[in-house]
Design an enzyme around this catalytic site. Sequence first.
Site: not given
Length: 264
Positions: A72, A214
């Site tokens: 990704c 994240c």
Amino acid sequence: AVGTTAATADDGRPPDFLKPTPWAGFFEIPPGRWAEVEPLLKSGKIYLQDPGTRLAVDLLAPQAGEVVLDACAAPGGKSLLIADAMAGEKRGGGAAPPETSRGRLVAMDLPGARIDRLRENLSRVPAAVDVALVQGDLRENPAALFKEHKLPAEYAAVLLDVPCSNTGVMRHRVDVKWRLQEGDFHKHPRQQLALLTAAARLVAPGGRIVYSTCSIDTEENEHVVREFLASRGGAVFALEASAASYPWIAGHDGAAAFLLRKKS
């Protein structure tokens, strides 16, 4: 701002205005230096990136000569860190490996607006690393897509930095607190598990995959990894290590990363 930099002076050191930080390869850019920073950014000698991004790449520990998949990849910040590690250098200086140990980085992401940014960043990869850009959905027969591009079907190392709630980056992504909905903590883990299951199929025997976000929320981190291992993944993979950062402790963005090793 905190940046990763390859900018060096004539003696091989980073420019004097870049301040050292506790994190190797990362430097702080003080205010009022934009006139000096802008040409370095345009030339690709520096890349602005939070030190939290290093967690996943440090766990993956890419090596010279490996074939690595960044599954990704957009916009490409972690791709640059992977390439630097494969080239045997930290941004800020370092010697390239010999020609015989050249590696290859395959960067994959969905077609869309972020691909142009990814392509631009991949153009800055050290010359010691070969790069391939693949546009496609990881969940839809990626092996066929790699075959079409004459790329391997299995990889020694895979980084899967999944889309997430962004709760670890709220200090400079203030929009997160307004757009985040309670249902996102059900939606994101379902997508994340599907991506992890798909990416795991591309890991070579004895190879490794790092699942990272994240996010600082267990629903997107520990719970997803636990569910993956509780499914058929647990018969093939083992959790080898993990790392997490929290802004109020680390002094940089929040993130989490999990290293899974495939049995030989």
